[in-house]
Every structure is written in structure tokens, then in C-alpha cells.
Design a protein around this motif. Structure first.
Motif, PDB file in Angstrom:
ATOM      1  N   ALA B  19      26.229 -19.615  14.923  1.00  0.00           N
ATOM      2  CA  ALA B  19      25.760 -18.257  14.608  1.00  0.00           C
ATOM      3  C   ALA B  19      24.389 -18.368  13.948  1.00  0.00           C
ATOM      4  N   THR B  20      23.468 -17.543  14.396  1.00  0.00           N
ATOM      5  CA  THR B  20      22.110 -17.560  13.855  1.00  0.00           C
ATOM      6  C   THR B  20      21.726 -16.164  13.397  1.00  0.00           C
ATOM      7  N   ILE B  21      21.331 -16.077  12.146  1.00  0.00           N
ATOM      8  CA  ILE B  21      20.931 -14.800  11.542  1.00  0.00           C
ATOM      9  C   ILE B  21      19.479 -14.921  11.093  1.00  0.00           C
ATOM     10  N   ASN B  22      18.695 -13.937  11.452  1.00  0.00           N
ATOM     11  CA  ASN B  22      17.285 -13.931  11.097  1.00  0.00           C
ATOM     12  C   ASN B  22      16.989 -12.918  10.010  1.00  0.00           C
ATOM     13  N   CYS B  23      16.011 -13.237   9.211  1.00  0.00           N
ATOM     14  CA  CYS B  23      15.579 -12.358   8.126  1.00  0.00           C
ATOM     15  C   CYS B  23      14.059 -12.378   8.076  1.00  0.00           C
ATOM     16  N   LYS B  24      13.475 -11.213   8.121  1.00  0.00           N
ATOM     17  CA  LYS B  24      12.015 -11.116   8.096  1.00  0.00           C
ATOM     18  C   LYS B  24      11.600 -10.249   6.920  1.00  0.00           C
ATOM     19  N   SER B  25      10.649 -10.750   6.148  1.00  0.00           N
ATOM     20  CA  SER B  25      10.138  -9.983   5.014  1.00  0.00           C
ATOM     21  C   SER B  25       8.817  -9.328   5.389  1.00  0.00           C
ATOM     22  N   SER B  26       8.547  -8.167   4.819  1.00  0.00           N
ATOM     23  CA  SER B  26       7.338  -7.418   5.157  1.00  0.00           C
ATOM     24  C   SER B  26       6.089  -8.055   4.552  1.00  0.00           C
ATOM     25  N   GLN B  27       6.298  -8.918   3.569  1.00  0.00           N
ATOM     26  CA  GLN B  27       5.209  -9.704   2.980  1.00  0.00           C
ATOM     27  C   GLN B  27       5.734 -11.112   2.729  1.00  0.00           C
ATOM     28  N   SER B  28       4.833 -12.054   2.643  1.00  0.00           N
ATOM     29  CA  SER B  28       5.246 -13.426   2.372  1.00  0.00           C
ATOM     30  C   SER B  28       5.947 -13.523   1.018  1.00  0.00           C
ATOM     31  N   VAL B  29       7.012 -14.311   0.971  1.00  0.00           N
ATOM     32  CA  VAL B  29       7.716 -14.566  -0.284  1.00  0.00           C
ATOM     33  C   VAL B  29       7.525 -16.012  -0.708  1.00  0.00           C
ATOM     34  N   LEU B  30       6.491 -16.638  -0.164  1.00  0.00           N
ATOM     35  CA  LEU B  30       6.140 -18.008  -0.521  1.00  0.00           C
ATOM     36  C   LEU B  30       5.155 -18.009  -1.677  1.00  0.00           C
ATOM     37  N   ASN B  31       5.516 -18.679  -2.742  1.00  0.00           N
ATOM     38  CA  ASN B  31       4.621 -18.860  -3.874  1.00  0.00           C
ATOM     39  C   ASN B  31       3.828 -20.141  -3.639  1.00  0.00           C
ATOM     40  N   SER B  32       2.553 -19.992  -3.370  1.00  0.00           N
ATOM     41  CA  SER B  32       1.737 -21.159  -3.015  1.00  0.00           C
ATOM     42  C   SER B  32       1.528 -22.105  -4.205  1.00  0.00           C
ATOM     43  N   SER B  33       1.732 -21.616  -5.414  1.00  0.00           N
ATOM     44  CA  SER B  33       1.507 -22.473  -6.579  1.00  0.00           C
ATOM     45  C   SER B  33       2.613 -23.509  -6.751  1.00  0.00           C
ATOM     46  N   ASN B  34       3.817 -23.193  -6.294  1.00  0.00           N
ATOM     47  CA  ASN B  34       4.904 -24.155  -6.384  1.00  0.00           C
ATOM     48  C   ASN B  34       5.550 -24.460  -5.034  1.00  0.00           C
ATOM     49  N   ASN B  35       5.003 -23.851  -3.985  1.00  0.00           N
ATOM     50  CA  ASN B  35       5.489 -24.068  -2.617  1.00  0.00           C
ATOM     51  C   ASN B  35       6.974 -23.726  -2.466  1.00  0.00           C
ATOM     52  N   LYS B  36       7.398 -22.697  -3.188  1.00  0.00           N
ATOM     53  CA  LYS B  36       8.787 -22.254  -3.072  1.00  0.00           C
ATOM     54  C   LYS B  36       8.856 -20.879  -2.420  1.00  0.00           C
ATOM     55  N   ASN B  37       9.813 -20.725  -1.525  1.00  0.00           N
ATOM     56  CA  ASN B  37      10.097 -19.427  -0.938  1.00  0.00           C
ATOM     57  C   ASN B  37      11.175 -18.744  -1.767  1.00  0.00           C
ATOM     58  N   TYR B  38      10.858 -17.558  -2.276  1.00  0.00           N
ATOM     59  CA  TYR B  38      11.759 -16.855  -3.193  1.00  0.00           C
ATOM     60  C   TYR B  38      12.757 -16.028  -2.377  1.00  0.00           C
ATOM     61  N   GLY B  72      13.121 -21.746   7.117  1.00  0.00           N
ATOM     62  CA  GLY B  72      12.057 -20.764   7.231  1.00  0.00           C
ATOM     63  C   GLY B  72      11.095 -20.811   6.062  1.00  0.00           C
ATOM     64  N   SER B  73      10.006 -20.089   6.222  1.00  0.00           N
ATOM     65  CA  SER B  73       8.988 -20.036   5.183  1.00  0.00           C
ATOM     66  C   SER B  73       8.089 -18.823   5.402  1.00  0.00           C
ATOM     67  N   GLY B  74       7.527 -18.347   4.315  1.00  0.00           N
ATOM     68  CA  GLY B  74       6.589 -17.239   4.419  1.00  0.00           C
ATOM     69  C   GLY B  74       7.282 -15.907   4.594  1.00  0.00           C
ATOM     70  N   THR B  75       7.382 -15.459   5.835  1.00  0.00           N
ATOM     71  CA  THR B  75       8.013 -14.173   6.126  1.00  0.00           C
ATOM     72  C   THR B  75       9.220 -14.277   7.053  1.00  0.00           C
ATOM     73  N   ASP B  76       9.474 -15.436   7.601  1.00  0.00           N
ATOM     74  CA  ASP B  76      10.544 -15.573   8.588  1.00  0.00           C
ATOM     75  C   ASP B  76      11.552 -16.647   8.188  1.00  0.00           C
ATOM     76  N   PHE B  77      12.809 -16.223   8.114  1.00  0.00           N
ATOM     77  CA  PHE B  77      13.861 -17.099   7.611  1.00  0.00           C
ATOM     78  C   PHE B  77      15.094 -17.014   8.515  1.00  0.00           C
ATOM     79  N   THR B  78      15.873 -18.092   8.500  1.00  0.00           N
ATOM     80  CA  THR B  78      17.054 -18.163   9.347  1.00  0.00           C
ATOM     81  C   THR B  78      18.215 -18.772   8.580  1.00  0.00           C
ATOM     82  N   LEU B  79      19.376 -18.155   8.745  1.00  0.00           N
ATOM     83  CA  LEU B  79      20.634 -18.735   8.274  1.00  0.00           C
ATOM     84  C   LEU B  79      21.413 -19.137   9.519  1.00  0.00           C
ATOM     85  N   THR B  80      21.804 -20.382   9.575  1.00  0.00           N
ATOM     86  CA  THR B  80      22.547 -20.891  10.719  1.00  0.00           C
ATOM     87  C   THR B  80      23.913 -21.370  10.270  1.00  0.00           C
ATOM     88  N   ILE B  81      24.924 -20.935  10.999  1.00  0.00           N
ATOM     89  CA  ILE B  81      26.278 -21.426  10.770  1.00  0.00           C
ATOM     90  C   ILE B  81      26.664 -22.193  12.031  1.00  0.00           C
TER      91      ILE B  81
END
Lengths: 118, 114
Positions: B19-38, B72-81
Motif C-alpha cells: 500500500a502506498t500513500i502520498n502526502c503533498k504539502s503546499s510549501q516545503s517542510v524541509l528545514n535547510s539548517s538541520n536538513n530535517k523534514n518536519y 520523501g523530502s521538501g513537499t512530497d512524502f510517501t508512506l509505504t506498507i
């Protein structure tokens, strides 16, 4: 494991104030972390309401900010939610939760169904 | 506000399949200072509170089976089961906690057995 238990009236009249308390056990609120409230209206998704730190720093959802107050009582190891001027749209299951890695929620209470009656 | 949009709204998958679920954010949720996607993922079963599966987009919470993966990173993320099990039937939510509030959830994706 951190245990959270929400409590409060299951029925609130429209225009009145919804008040819920979350009691935390097996973890001292004073130790740190943030604590939050999230709700889920019937048949709908999750909505973050707001969060509070052990020292009282708060963050609120701007859509609810004018009606929401979250407070913490470290002596009782509890935090609370007040939502004023409720309407039917505030009918929901209200969850209290602990923030893990900023600002994901790693422990949740079972949820309290609050129905707003007219 | 950052809007989180999941796709599909629901899916039916055979036992043992992926099963593949996609999630897209309207803006990037990547913090470039710590390279973490929130970005977090939760599993929500009826009558239970949501369960945290992943935080920082791909860090698995303790106790989550390794058939679950987050990417995923930035604005596009995936949960895979992978190797879907009957106990995986639930609604899955992505959730951003980047920058300033509100920290919003996706609308949810319902996973069922075909």
C-alpha cells in the motif's frame, strides 16, 4: 510509556465553555516537553488545537485562538483546555497528547467525546 | 497556512501486497539548517487514539514494524506498507509541524483489505 487520561463533561450547551483536563502519569510534566490538544469531529480528520510547555509557553491554532486557553498545573501533573462560545461545530473527540520530536505527538490519551447541544 | 493533501482518499489492497500513500504539502517542510523534514505519519484505528509511525518523515517510532516505511523530502512524502497485514486496516494521516502554527494534518487515507 507515558499515560494520558482526558476528563471532562461529555455534553456542553451551545455558547458555553468546554473544559477538559488531561492527567499525565508515569512522566512528570515538569521534566519538560510540550503537551497538546487535538480534536476530530465526527466523520472528519484531525485538527491541532494548541500546545503548552511545562513552563507555560503556548502555541494555538490561529483559527481557534480567540476562543482557546491551554494551561498547565505541574503540581497536579495536568494540563487543561478551555474553549469558549462553543457551537455544534465544536462537537468532536478531543485528544490530549505529548509532543515527542518537535511537534509530532508520540503519546495520546484515549480521547473524550464532547457533544455540543442546542 | 501549509495545506497537506493526501492521495488517494482510500485504497483497497490484498493481504501481503503493498500500500502506498502520498502526502503533498503546499510549501516545503524541509528545514535547510538541520536538513530535517518536519513531517509525521500516524495510524488511526476506530476507537483508538492515533499512533505515531514516523517523525522527521522517515524516522520510525519505536515498536513500529519494519514493513512500514516513510520517505520523501521538501513537499512530497510517501508512506509505504509492504506485505499488508489485516491489522494494518486503518486511516493514515500525514502531519506537518514546520515553522509557525498551524501545524496541520492531511485529510486522511483509509486503507482496507481487497
Amino acid at each position: 510509556q507515558v499515560h494520558l487520561q482526558g476528563s471532562g463533561p461529555g455534553l456542553v450547551k451551545a455558547s458555553e465553555t468546554l473544559s477538559l483536563t488531561c492527567t499525565v502519569s508515569t512522566y512528570s510534566i515538569s521534566s519538560g516537553s510540550y503537551w497538546g490538544w487535538i480534536r476530530q469531529p465526527p466523520g472528519k480528520g484531525l485538527e491541532w488545537i494548541g500546545s503548552i510547555s511545562h513552563s507555560g509557553t503556548t502555541y494555538y491554532n490561529p483559527s481557534l485562538k480567540s476562543r482557546v486557553t491551554i494551561s498547565v498545573d505541574t503540581s497536579k501533573n495536568q494540563f487543561s483546555l478551555q474553549l469558549t462560545s462553543v457551537t455544534a461545530a465544536d462537537t468532536a473527540v478531543y485528544y490530549c497528547a505529548k509532543v515527542g520530536q518537535w511537534h509530532s505527538f508520540d503519546y495520546w490519551g484515549q480521547g473524550t467525546l464532547v457533544t455540543v447541544s442546542s | 497556512d501549509i495545506v497537506m493533501t493526501q492521495s488517494p482518499d482510500s485504497l483497497a489492497v490484498s493481504l501481503g501486497e503493498r500500500a502506498t500513500i502520498n502526502c503533498k504539502s503546499s510549501q516545503s517542510v524541509l528545514n535547510s539548517s538541520n536538513n530535517k523534514n518536519y513531517l509525521a505519519w500516524y495510524q488511526h484505528k476506530p476507537g483508538q487514539p492515533p499512533r505515531l509511525l514516523f517523525y522527521w518523515a522517515s524516522t520510525r517510532e519505536s515498536g513500529v514494524p519494519d514493513r512500514f516505511s516513510g520517505s520523501g523530502s521538501g513537499t512530497d512524502f510517501t508512506l509505504t506498507i509492504s506485505n499488508l497485514q489485516a491489522e494494518d486496516v486503518a486511516v493514515y494521516y500525514c502531519h506537518h509541524y514546520y515553522s509557525i502554527p498551524p501545524w496541520t494534518f492531511g485529510q486522511g487515507t483509509k486503507v482496507e483489505i481487497k
